[in-house]
Design a protein around this motif. Structure first.
Motif, short mmCIF file in Angstrom:
data_model
loop_
_atom_site.label_atom_id
_atom_site.label_comp_id
_atom_site.label_asym_id
_atom_site.label_seq_id
_atom_site.Cartn_x
_atom_site.Cartn_y
_atom_site.Cartn_z
N GLU A 1 0.83 -1.21 0.00
CA GLU A 1 0.00 0.00 0.00
C GLU A 1 0.86 1.26 0.00
OE1 GLU A 1 -3.60 2.10 2.62
OE2 GLU A 1 -2.62 0.26 3.31
N ASP A 2 1.89 1.29 0.87
CA ASP A 2 2.77 2.47 0.92
C ASP A 2 3.53 2.64 -0.39
OD1 ASP A 2 1.95 3.03 3.47
OD2 ASP A 2 3.70 2.14 4.46
N ALA A 3 3.99 1.53 -0.96
CA ALA A 3 4.73 1.62 -2.22
C ALA A 3 3.85 2.16 -3.34
CB ALA A 3 5.28 0.24 -2.60
N LEU A 4 2.62 1.67 -3.44
CA LEU A 4 1.73 2.13 -4.51
C LEU A 4 1.31 3.58 -4.30
CD1 LEU A 4 -0.53 -1.01 -5.07
CD2 LEU A 4 1.16 -0.03 -6.65
N ASP A 5 1.15 4.00 -3.05
CA ASP A 5 0.84 5.40 -2.79
C ASP A 5 1.94 6.31 -3.33
OD1 ASP A 5 -1.57 4.89 -1.61
OD2 ASP A 5 -0.83 5.04 0.47
N ALA A 6 3.18 5.87 -3.18
CA ALA A 6 4.31 6.68 -3.64
C ALA A 6 4.54 6.56 -5.15
CB ALA A 6 5.58 6.28 -2.89
N LEU A 7 4.51 5.33 -5.65
CA LEU A 7 4.89 5.08 -7.04
C LEU A 7 3.76 5.32 -8.04
CD1 LEU A 7 6.80 1.75 -6.36
CD2 LEU A 7 7.83 3.98 -6.79
N GLY A 8 2.51 5.18 -7.60
CA GLY A 8 1.38 5.35 -8.50
C GLY A 8 1.02 4.06 -9.22
N ARG A 9 -0.24 3.69 -9.16
CA ARG A 9 -0.72 2.45 -9.78
C ARG A 9 -1.19 2.72 -11.20
NH1 ARG A 9 -3.84 -2.34 -7.99
NH2 ARG A 9 -3.58 -1.65 -5.84
N GLN A 10 -0.78 1.82 -12.11
CA GLN A 10 -1.29 1.84 -13.47
C GLN A 10 -1.97 0.49 -13.77
OE1 GLN A 10 2.03 3.15 -15.96
NE2 GLN A 10 1.50 5.28 -15.56
N GLY A 11 -1.50 -0.26 -14.76
CA GLY A 11 -2.16 -1.50 -15.13
C GLY A 11 -1.77 -2.68 -14.25
N VAL A 12 -2.60 -3.74 -14.31
CA VAL A 12 -2.39 -4.97 -13.55
C VAL A 12 -2.40 -6.14 -14.52
CG1 VAL A 12 -3.24 -6.47 -11.71
CG2 VAL A 12 -3.50 -3.99 -11.52
N THR B 1 16.57 -18.54 -5.62
CA THR B 1 15.24 -18.31 -6.17
C THR B 1 14.19 -19.06 -5.37
OG1 THR B 1 15.36 -20.19 -7.71
CG2 THR B 1 16.17 -18.04 -8.51
N ILE B 2 12.94 -18.72 -5.62
CA ILE B 2 11.82 -19.42 -4.99
C ILE B 2 10.66 -19.44 -5.99
CG2 ILE B 2 10.84 -17.35 -3.91
CD1 ILE B 2 10.15 -19.12 -1.48
N ALA B 3 9.90 -20.53 -6.01
CA ALA B 3 8.75 -20.62 -6.90
C ALA B 3 7.64 -19.69 -6.42
CB ALA B 3 8.24 -22.05 -6.96
N ALA B 4 7.00 -19.00 -7.36
CA ALA B 4 6.00 -18.02 -6.97
C ALA B 4 4.91 -17.89 -8.03
CB ALA B 4 6.65 -16.66 -6.74
N ARG B 5 3.72 -17.56 -7.57
CA ARG B 5 2.64 -17.09 -8.43
C ARG B 5 2.70 -15.56 -8.38
NH1 ARG B 5 0.01 -21.18 -5.57
NH2 ARG B 5 -0.77 -19.59 -4.14
N VAL B 6 2.81 -14.95 -9.55
CA VAL B 6 3.12 -13.52 -9.61
C VAL B 6 1.99 -12.73 -10.26
CG1 VAL B 6 4.76 -11.79 -10.41
CG2 VAL B 6 5.57 -14.09 -9.82
N GLN B 7 1.59 -11.67 -9.58
CA GLN B 7 0.72 -10.66 -10.18
C GLN B 7 1.56 -9.39 -10.32
OE1 GLN B 7 -2.24 -8.40 -7.82
NE2 GLN B 7 -3.77 -9.08 -9.32
N SER B 8 1.59 -8.80 -11.50
CA SER B 8 2.38 -7.61 -11.74
C SER B 8 1.50 -6.37 -11.78
CB SER B 8 3.14 -7.72 -13.07
OG SER B 8 4.10 -8.74 -13.02
N ILE B 9 1.95 -5.33 -11.14
CA ILE B 9 1.28 -4.03 -11.19
C ILE B 9 2.26 -3.02 -11.77
CG2 ILE B 9 0.17 -2.18 -9.89
CD1 ILE B 9 -0.68 -4.19 -7.82
N CYS B 10 1.88 -2.39 -12.86
CA CYS B 10 2.72 -1.34 -13.45
C CYS B 10 2.56 -0.06 -12.64
CB CYS B 10 2.32 -1.08 -14.90
SG CYS B 10 2.60 -2.49 -15.99
N THR B 11 3.66 0.64 -12.43
CA THR B 11 3.63 1.87 -11.64
C THR B 11 4.14 3.04 -12.47
OG1 THR B 11 5.82 1.35 -10.75
CG2 THR B 11 3.91 0.67 -9.45
N THR B 12 3.77 4.24 -12.07
CA THR B 12 4.22 5.44 -12.77
C THR B 12 5.72 5.64 -12.59
OG1 THR B 12 2.05 6.45 -12.37
CG2 THR B 12 3.83 7.92 -13.03
N ALA B 13 6.18 5.63 -11.35
CA ALA B 13 7.61 5.67 -11.05
C ALA B 13 8.10 4.24 -10.91
CB ALA B 13 7.87 6.46 -9.77
N TYR B 14 9.30 3.97 -11.40
CA TYR B 14 9.79 2.60 -11.42
C TYR B 14 10.28 2.16 -10.04
CZ TYR B 14 11.93 -1.62 -13.26
OH TYR B 14 12.24 -2.93 -13.52
N ALA B 15 9.95 0.91 -9.69
CA ALA B 15 10.33 0.35 -8.38
C ALA B 15 11.62 -0.44 -8.51
CB ALA B 15 9.22 -0.54 -7.85
#
Length: 256
Positions: free
Chosen positions: A26-37, A119-133
Motif C-alpha cells: 500500500e505504501d509503495a503504490l501510494d508513492a509510485l502510483g498504480r497503473q495496469g495490472v 530463487t523461490i517458486a511463486a505465483r506472480v501478479q504484476s502491477i505497473c507503476t508510474t515511477a519505477y520500483a
C-alpha cells in the motif's frame, strides 16, 4: 550525561528499525502510483528481490528476518521441512518493477533467505507503476519516489527512460519538472510543434537533456553516473550562475 546518552541511543535504535522495516504494498503504490495490472503466472523469482509485504509488516523486517517471536515455532517447523526436502506450494507475490511483495508465503521466503536460496517458486501478479520500483528502494526513499511520480505525471517520459531515474531529494523533481515545462514553452515560442505532453517529454529528453550531458562530459565536466542526476547537477550550476544557456562557465564549474 547518562540520560542524554540513553536518549541518543534510543533515537539511533529507532532510526535503524525504521531503515530496516519492511515496506508494504500500500505504501509503495501510494508513492509510485498504480497503473495496469497483469498476471505473470508461475515462475522462479530472485529471493533477494522479495523485500515487501502486503499485510504483515509487524512480523518480518526488510530482509525477511523474523521479528515476531510468537512465530518462531512455525518458522522452525518450515525450516526443518525445507531442509528435509519437503515440497511446498509456490508463494503468492505482487511484483512492482524489480520488487516483490508477499501476499502469502512469508515464512517460506524467510526460510529461503536464511538458507541462501537464490530463487523461490511463486505465483506472480504484476502491477505497473508510474515511477519505477528498483529493488534497492527502502521506506526512506518513498518521499522522493512520490515526487518522481508527480514529475512523471507532468513530464511523462518513455518507459525505457523511467527505469533508470533516480534523485535523492524530492525538491529536485519539482525543479526538473519546471525546467522541462520551461523548455517546452521556449520551444513552442520558437515555432516547434509539441502536440501533447508525451511528445514534449520525449523531445525534451532527446533534444535537451542528453545533448547537454554529452557536451558537458566531452568538455571534462565531472557529473554523476545517472543521466537525470547529471542534468540536475548541471542545471543547479547553471542557475547559480544566473544563465539561461549552457555556457562554457557551467563546464568550468563542474570540472575537477
Amino acid at each position: 550525561m547518562e540520560a542524554r546518552l540513553k536518549a541518543v541511543l534510543a533515537r539511533v535504535r529507532m532510526a535503524l528499525r525504521e531503515d530496516s522495516s519492511i515496506m508494504t504494498l500500500e505504501d509503495a503504490l501510494d508513492a509510485l502510483g498504480r497503473q495496469g495490472v497483469a498476471d505473470a503466472g508461475r515462475c522462479e523469482i530472485p529471493v533477494e528481490q522479495v523485500v515487501g509485504t502486503v499485510s504483515r509488516s509487524a512480523d518480518f523486517d526488510r530482509g525477511f528476518q523474523l521479528v515476531n517471536p510468537a512465530l518462531a515455532d512455525r518458522w522452525q517447523q518450515i525450516a526443518r521441512a525445507v531442509r528435509d526436502g519437503a515440497d511446498f506450494p509456490p508463494v503468492d507475490v505482487v511484483r512492482l518493477g524489480d520488487m516483490y511483495f508477499v501476499r502469502d508465503g512469508h515464512h517460506r521466503v524467510s526460510v529461503a533467505r536464511s538458507l541462501g536460496r537464490p530463487t523461490i517458486a511463486a505465483r506472480v501478479q504484476s502491477i505497473c507503476t508510474t515511477a519505477y520500483a528498483m529493488a534497492c528502494l527502502t521506506i526512506a526513499h518513498l518521499p522522493s519516489k512520490a515526487a518522481e511520480r508527480m514529475f512523471l505525471e507532468r513530464v511523462p517520459l518513455p518507459d525505457d527512460v523511467r527505469t533508470d531515474l533516480w534523485l535523492d531529494e524530492p525538491a529536485q523533481w519539482l525543479r526538473l519538472a519546471d525546467a522541462a515545462e520551461a523548455w517546452a514553452y521556449r520551444s513552442t515560442m520558437a515555432g516547434r510543434r509539441l502536440t501533447d505532453r508525451d511528445r514534449m517529454a520525449s523531445q525534451w529528453w532527446d533534444r535537451e537533456v542528453l545533448p547537454v550531458i554529452e557536451r558537458l562530459r566531452a568538455d571534462g565536466a565531472v557529473l554523476p553516473l545517472r543521466d537525470v542526476q547529471a542534468y540536475v547537477t548541471a542545471l543547479a550550476t547553471r542557475d547559480r550562475l544566473g544563465s539561461l544557456d549552457w555556457s562554457p562557465a557551467v563546464t568550468a564549474h563542474l570540472r575537477p
